[in-house]
Design a protein around this motif. Structure first.
Motif, mmCIF file in Angstrom:
data_model
loop_
_atom_site.group_PDB
_atom_site.id
_atom_site.type_symbol
_atom_site.label_atom_id
_atom_site.label_comp_id
_atom_site.label_asym_id
_atom_site.label_seq_id
_atom_site.Cartn_x
_atom_site.Cartn_y
_atom_site.Cartn_z
ATOM 1 N N VAL A 307 0.906 -1.194 0.158
ATOM 2 C CA VAL A 307 0.072 -0.109 -0.011
ATOM 3 C C VAL A 307 1.035 1.131 -0.021
ATOM 4 C CG1 VAL A 307 -1.752 1.284 1.454
ATOM 5 C CG2 VAL A 307 -1.895 -1.354 1.210
ATOM 6 N N VAL A 308 0.577 2.211 -0.940
ATOM 7 C CA VAL A 308 1.475 3.449 -0.921
ATOM 8 C C VAL A 308 0.951 4.374 0.038
ATOM 9 C CG1 VAL A 308 2.273 5.489 -2.400
ATOM 10 C CG2 VAL A 308 1.607 3.132 -3.333
ATOM 11 N N LYS A 309 1.903 4.514 1.308
ATOM 12 C CA LYS A 309 1.328 5.338 2.075
ATOM 13 C C LYS A 309 1.837 6.989 1.871
ATOM 14 C CE LYS A 309 1.497 1.866 5.608
ATOM 15 N NZ LYS A 309 2.733 1.124 5.911
ATOM 16 N N PRO A 310 0.920 7.870 1.744
ATOM 17 C CA PRO A 310 1.277 9.281 1.450
ATOM 18 C C PRO A 310 2.413 9.951 2.192
ATOM 19 C CG PRO A 310 -0.937 8.982 1.815
ATOM 20 C CD PRO A 310 -0.767 7.636 1.986
ATOM 21 N N ARG A 311 2.322 9.610 3.416
ATOM 22 C CA ARG A 311 3.409 10.291 4.274
ATOM 23 C C ARG A 311 4.605 9.948 4.065
ATOM 24 N NH1 ARG A 311 2.038 13.220 8.777
ATOM 25 N NH2 ARG A 311 0.172 12.752 9.736
ATOM 26 N N GLU A 312 5.070 8.581 3.646
ATOM 27 C CA GLU A 312 6.168 7.841 3.101
ATOM 28 C C GLU A 312 6.639 8.567 1.953
ATOM 29 O OE1 GLU A 312 6.331 3.682 2.709
ATOM 30 O OE2 GLU A 312 6.092 3.610 4.931
ATOM 31 N N VAL A 313 5.784 8.992 1.070
ATOM 32 C CA VAL A 313 6.138 9.299 -0.298
ATOM 33 C C VAL A 313 6.472 10.906 -0.084
ATOM 34 C CG1 VAL A 313 5.475 9.952 -2.861
ATOM 35 C CG2 VAL A 313 4.335 8.028 -1.370
ATOM 36 N N VAL A 314 5.828 11.617 0.646
ATOM 37 C CA VAL A 314 6.026 12.793 1.164
ATOM 38 C C VAL A 314 7.378 13.127 1.650
ATOM 39 C CG1 VAL A 314 5.126 15.133 1.994
ATOM 40 C CG2 VAL A 314 3.711 13.755 0.701
ATOM 41 N N GLU A 315 7.721 12.166 2.583
ATOM 42 C CA GLU A 315 8.883 12.443 3.474
ATOM 43 C C GLU A 315 10.086 12.256 2.667
ATOM 44 O OE1 GLU A 315 8.296 9.979 6.789
ATOM 45 O OE2 GLU A 315 6.942 11.192 7.610
ATOM 46 N N ALA A 316 10.012 11.366 1.656
ATOM 47 C CA ALA A 316 11.108 11.070 0.798
ATOM 48 C C ALA A 316 11.017 12.111 -0.592
ATOM 49 C CB ALA A 316 10.884 9.688 0.006
ATOM 50 N N TYR A 317 10.042 12.528 -0.983
ATOM 51 C CA TYR A 317 10.295 13.210 -2.125
ATOM 52 C C TYR A 317 9.715 14.836 -2.116
ATOM 53 C CZ TYR A 317 11.672 8.986 -4.280
ATOM 54 O OH TYR A 317 12.356 7.826 -4.428
ATOM 55 N N GLY A 318 8.941 15.211 -1.114
ATOM 56 C CA GLY A 318 8.417 16.446 -1.022
ATOM 57 C C GLY A 318 6.863 16.238 -1.425
ATOM 58 N N LEU A 319 6.095 17.188 -0.759
ATOM 59 C CA LEU A 319 4.617 17.264 -0.924
ATOM 60 C C LEU A 319 4.455 17.907 -2.568
ATOM 61 C CD1 LEU A 319 1.855 17.323 0.039
ATOM 62 C CD2 LEU A 319 2.161 19.495 0.985
ATOM 63 N N ASP A 320 5.021 18.998 -2.903
ATOM 64 C CA ASP A 320 4.655 19.402 -4.150
ATOM 65 C C ASP A 320 4.831 18.478 -5.397
ATOM 66 O OD1 ASP A 320 3.840 21.664 -2.864
ATOM 67 O OD2 ASP A 320 5.099 23.169 -4.144
ATOM 68 N N THR A 321 5.894 17.706 -5.410
ATOM 69 C CA THR A 321 6.495 16.823 -6.273
ATOM 70 C C THR A 321 5.257 15.724 -6.309
ATOM 71 O OG1 THR A 321 7.794 15.752 -4.793
ATOM 72 C CG2 THR A 321 8.949 17.230 -6.405
ATOM 73 N N PHE A 322 4.927 15.388 -4.996
ATOM 74 C CA PHE A 322 3.875 14.227 -5.144
ATOM 75 C C PHE A 322 2.597 14.681 -5.687
ATOM 76 C CE2 PHE A 322 0.746 11.977 -2.049
ATOM 77 C CZ PHE A 322 0.809 10.642 -2.919
ATOM 78 N N ARG A 323 2.073 16.054 -5.348
ATOM 79 C CA ARG A 323 0.927 16.683 -6.066
ATOM 80 C C ARG A 323 0.885 16.714 -7.352
ATOM 81 N NH1 ARG A 323 -2.216 20.452 -2.163
ATOM 82 N NH2 ARG A 323 -3.033 21.168 -4.026
#
Ligand code: MSP
Length: 633
Positions: A307-323
Motif C-alpha cells: 500500500v502506498v502511504k502518502p506520508r512516506e512518499v512525501v517524506e522522501a520526495y516532498g509534497l509538491d512533487t507528489f501533488r
C-alpha cells in the motif's frame, strides 16, 4: 471581482482503514480545484471529513476491543492530522458522529417521509448468521457462501424502510440528458445512464441488524432501526452547510463538484440526486469520478504490504512533487500506476529539466550578466507571446472540466517555448555582441515564469510561491487577474537567487515493499523439516466421474480413485477452467489426509493440487502415467 460561491467536496473517508494514496489523490485534487477557485476570486468552501457509522466499523472496533466511537475518534484524527500536515485548505472537517450531522440527517429523513418518498416494507436478502450481515447475490461465493467467513448464507427477511428510488428514474435520465457534463469524465456518464435505464429498484434505507448508526426521528418511534450508512454519509454534503440546523452556509449549495472515486460513482450520480430531488433541492453541477491507483502494476493490499502511504512518499520526495505527480501522471478518470521510477522520472524530467532549468537559466544569466536587474520592451518576442497567450486562454476551462493533466501539459508547453527560445537565441554567444537582445530575452522568459508560477500555484503551492518570490511577484487573485486574465506583461525585473527547486534524484529514497531477497529471508523464518512435509500425504489419483453442482459456477463434484476400497468424493473449484471431458480418466495429485469438509452441502474428502496465476488455473499432474495411489514425495 466576482463573489461567486463555489463548494467543493471530497468523499468522507471510512474510519476502518488508514489513509493511502487513493485518499490522498481525491483530497489533493479537491484542494487543487479549491485553490484555483480562490485564485479566481471566488468565495470557496472545501469540505472533507470521515464516515464513521455502519456495521463494518462496529466490527473493526470490536476486534480492537474499543467502542465504535473511541475507535472512530482515533482514526478520524489520523485523517485530519494528515490533511493538516499536507496543508490541505479544507474549510470544514465533518464527522458523521457530530450531533449537528445526526440532527440534519433526521431532518432530511422526516422530510422525505412526509413527502411520501419513504415507506415501510420488508427487505429480503442473503444473510450470514455468524457475520450478522446481508450480502448481495454478486458478493456471494458460489451462489450462497458468505464472502467473509465462507459459511452458508440463508435468505431472510428484515423489516426496513424504503426510499422510492424508482419514482425518480425518469427525472434522473432527463437530468443526465439535459446536463451532459453532470458526470465527468464523459466516459463514465454512459455507465450510469445504462444502469438507470436498466431499471431502478426502491432502496432499503434502514437496518435492524446492527446498532452503530443514526436512529430514525424520535416521533417515528422505531428504536430498532438505524439509517443505512450511505443515506447518512451522502447527507454530509448538506449537513456540513447547516442543513436541518441553522442553515448558515446553505448559500454555498449546490456544490460545484463532488470529487469521488469510480467505485462510489453510482451512489453519487444516482442515489444522491434522487435524495436531493426528494428534498426539493438543486443538484450539484458536477460529479467527477477518478480512477484507481495500483502500485508497480499490482493492486494494493495490506496483505501484500504494497500500500502506498502518502506520508512516506512525501517524506522522501516532498509534497509538491507528489501533488504534481498525482495530477500529471494519469488523465482524470483513468486508472493510474504509482511507481517510484515514474515519480523520479517526473521529478528529474518535467520538474528538473523543464521547469527548474528555465528558472535557473534566468537566475544564472540574470545574475551574471545584469546583476539580477533587467528591463526591456518585448517587441522582439511578439510571435512567441501570441502562442503563449493562446495557451493561457484555454487553461481555465480545463480545470473545471477536471482535465488537470491537460492543464499541466499545456503549462509545460509554455515552458518548452521558453527553453526553445533561449536555445535558439544563444544568449551566451550574444552577450558580447548584442547585450540588449539578451536582456530582452530574460524579460520575456521571466514573464513566462510569472504566468507559470501563478498557474502552478493550485497544484504546487509551495514551489510556485518560491518561484514567484524569486521573480519579485506575489501569488494572489489580483495578480491572477493582471497576469493571467488580462495577460499583463512586465518590462523590468529585479530577481533574487534561490536554491534549485527540484534537485536531481539519483536513486529511490523510499522504504519499499520487500524485494525478492528480503522475501526469501522472511520465508526462511517459516522453514519446515522433511518430517513435517511428510505429514502431508499426497497421492496420484484418477478421476472416474465429474458432476456439476446445481447453482455453483465454480465447483465440480468428482469421484477420484486413490487405489483404496472406494473412490473418494472431492469437491473442487475448477469448473471455470476445465470441461468434463478434460478431466475424465486423467491423473491428478491429491492431498489424501485432509480432514473432510462440507462445501455447498457436499462432503469433500481431499484436495487437488493446482497452480493458479493471472492466466488461470492448471492442475498439477504426473508427467508420465503412474499407478493410482502412488505416494508423491
Ligand atoms: N465512505 C465512503 C464515501 C462516502 S462519501 C459520501 C467511502 N470511503 S473510502 O474511504 O472507502 O473511500 C474514499 C475514496 O477513496 C473513494 O473515492 C475511493 O474511490 C478512493 N479510493 C480508495 N482506494 C483507491 C485507490 N486504490 N485508488 C484511488 N482511489 C481509491 O467510499
Amino acid at each position: 471581482m466576482s463573489c461567486k460561491k463555489v463548494y467543493i467536496t471530497t468523499p468522507i473517508y471510512y474510519v476502518n482503514d488508514s489513509a493511502h494514496i487513493g485518499h490522498a489523490y481525491t483530497t489533493i485534487i479537491a484542494d487543487t480545484i479549491a485553490r484555483y477557485s480562490k485564485l479566481l476570486g471566488y468565495d470557496t468552501f472545501l469540505l472533507t471529513g470521515t464516515d464513521e457509522h455502519g456495521q463494518k466499523i462496529e466490527q473493526s472496533a470490536k476486534k480492537k476491543g474499543k467502542s465504535p466511537k473511541e475507535y472512530a475518534d482515533e482514526i478520524s484524527k489520523t485523517f485530519k492530522d494528515l490533511w493538516d500536515d499536507f496543508g490541505i485548505e479544507y474549510d470544514y472537517f465533518i464527522r458523521t458522529t457530530d450531533d449537528k450531522h445526526k440532527q440534519g440527517v433526521k431532518f432530511a429523513f422526516q422530510k422525505m417521509f412526509e413527502k411520501g418518498d419513504i415507506y415501510k416494507g420488508k427487505y429480503s436478502g442473503n444473510y450470514c448468521v455468524s457475520c450478522e450481515s446481508f450480502f448481495t447475490d454478486t458478493q456471494l461465493i458460489d451462489g450462497s457462501g458468505c464472502p467473509d467467513c465462507g459459511k452458508e448464507t440463508s435468505i431472510i427477511e428484515e423489516e426496513s424502510y424504503f426510499f422510492r428510488l424508482s419514482k425518480y428514474q425518469d427525472r434522473l435520465l432527463e437530468h443526465y440528458k439535459n446536463n451532459p457534463d453532470f458526470i465527468l469524465p464523459a466516459s463514465k456518464r454512459n455507465e450510469v445512464i445504462a444502469f438507470v435505464e436498466s431499471g431502478l429498484k426502491d432502496l432499503s434505507i434502514t437496518r435492524t441488524s446492527f446498532d452503530w448508526g443514526i436512529k430514525l426521528p424520535e416521533n417515528m418511534n422505531e428504536p430498532k432501526h438505524v439509517m443505512y450508512v450511505w443515506l447518512d454519509a451522502l447527507l454530509n454534503y448538506l449537513t456540513a452547510l447547516g442543513y436541518g440546523g441553522n442553515g448558515e452556509k446553505m448559500d454555498y449549495w449546490p456544490a460545484k463538484i463532488h470529487i469521488v472515486g469510480k467505485d462510489i460513482l453510482r451512489f453519487h450520480a444516482i442515489y444522491w440526486p434522487a435524495f436531493l430531488m426528494s428534498l426539493d433541492l438543486p443538484l450539484p453541477h458536477h460529479i467527477g469520478a477518478h480512477g484507481w491507483w495500483t502500485r508497480d502494476g499490482q493492486k494494493m493490499s495490506k496483505s501484500i504490504g504494497n500500500v502506498v502511504k502518502p506520508r512516506e512518499v512525501v517524506e522522501a520526495y516532498g509534497l509538491d512533487t507528489f501533488r504534481y505527480f498525482l495530477l500529471r501522471e494519469v488523465p482524470f478518470g483513468q486508472d493510474g500506476d504509482f511507481s517510484e521510477k515514474a515519480l523520479i522520472n517526473r521529478i528529474n524530467g518535467d520538474l528538473g529539466n523543464s521547469l527548474g532549468n528555465l528558472l535557473n537559466r534566468v537566475i544564472g544569466m540574470g545574475g551574471k550578466y545584469f546583476n539580477y536587474k533587467f528591463s526591456s520592451d518585448l517587441s522582439l518576442f511578439q510571435n512567441e507571446l501570441e502562442k503563449v497567450d493562446d495557451i493561457v486562454s484555454k487553461l481555465e476551462s480545463y480545470i473545471f472540466q477536471m482535465q488537470t493533466h491537460r492543464y499541466l501539459e499545456e503549462i509545460w508547453e509554455i515552458l518548452a517555448i521558453g527553453n526553445r527560445t533561449i536555445q535558439s537565441s544563444e544568449p551566451w554567444v550574444k552577450i558580447k555582441s548584442n547585450p540588449d537582445e539578451v536582456e530582452a530575452l530574460l524579460v520575456f522568459v521571466s514573464n513566462l515564469l510569472v504566468r507559470v508560477s501563478i498557474l502552478l500555484y493550485p497544484v504546487m503551492p509551495n514551489s510556485s510561491k518560491k518561484m514567484a518570490e524569486a521573480l519579485g511577484i506575489e501569488i494572489s487573485p489580483e495578480n491572477y487577474d493582471r497576469f493571467i486574465r488580462n495577460r499583463e506583461l512586465l518590462n523590468s525585473f529585479e530577481i533574487t537567487k534561490i536554491p534549485a527547486l527540484f534537485p536531481k534524484v539519483d536513486k529511490p529514497k523510499m522504504g519499499q515493499a520487500p524485494k525478492r531477497e528480503e522475501k526469501r529471508e522472511i520465508a526462511e523464518e517459516g522453514l519446515i523439516t522433511i518430517d513435517k512435509f511428510f505429514e502431508v500425504k499426497i497421492r496420484v489419483g484418477e478421476i472416474l466421474e465429474v458432476e456439476e453442482i446445481p447453482k455453483s459456477k465454480k465447483l465440480y463434484r468428482l469421484q477420484v480413485n486413490l487405489g483404496e476400497e472406494r473412490p473418494r468424493q472431492i469437491v473442487a473449484g475448477i469448473k471455470e477452467f476445465y470441461k468434463k471431458e478434460e478431466l475424465l480418466n486423467t491423473l491428478v495429485c491429491v492431498v489424501a489426509n485432509l480432514k473432510p469438509a462440507k462445501l455447498m452441502g457436499h462432503i469433500s474428502e481431499g484436495m487437488l493440487l493446482a497452480v493458479r496465476d493471472s492466466q488461470g488455473l492448471s492442475l498439477i499432474r504426473p508427467e508420465h502415467r503412474r499407478e493410482v495411489g502412488s505416494p508423491i514425495s
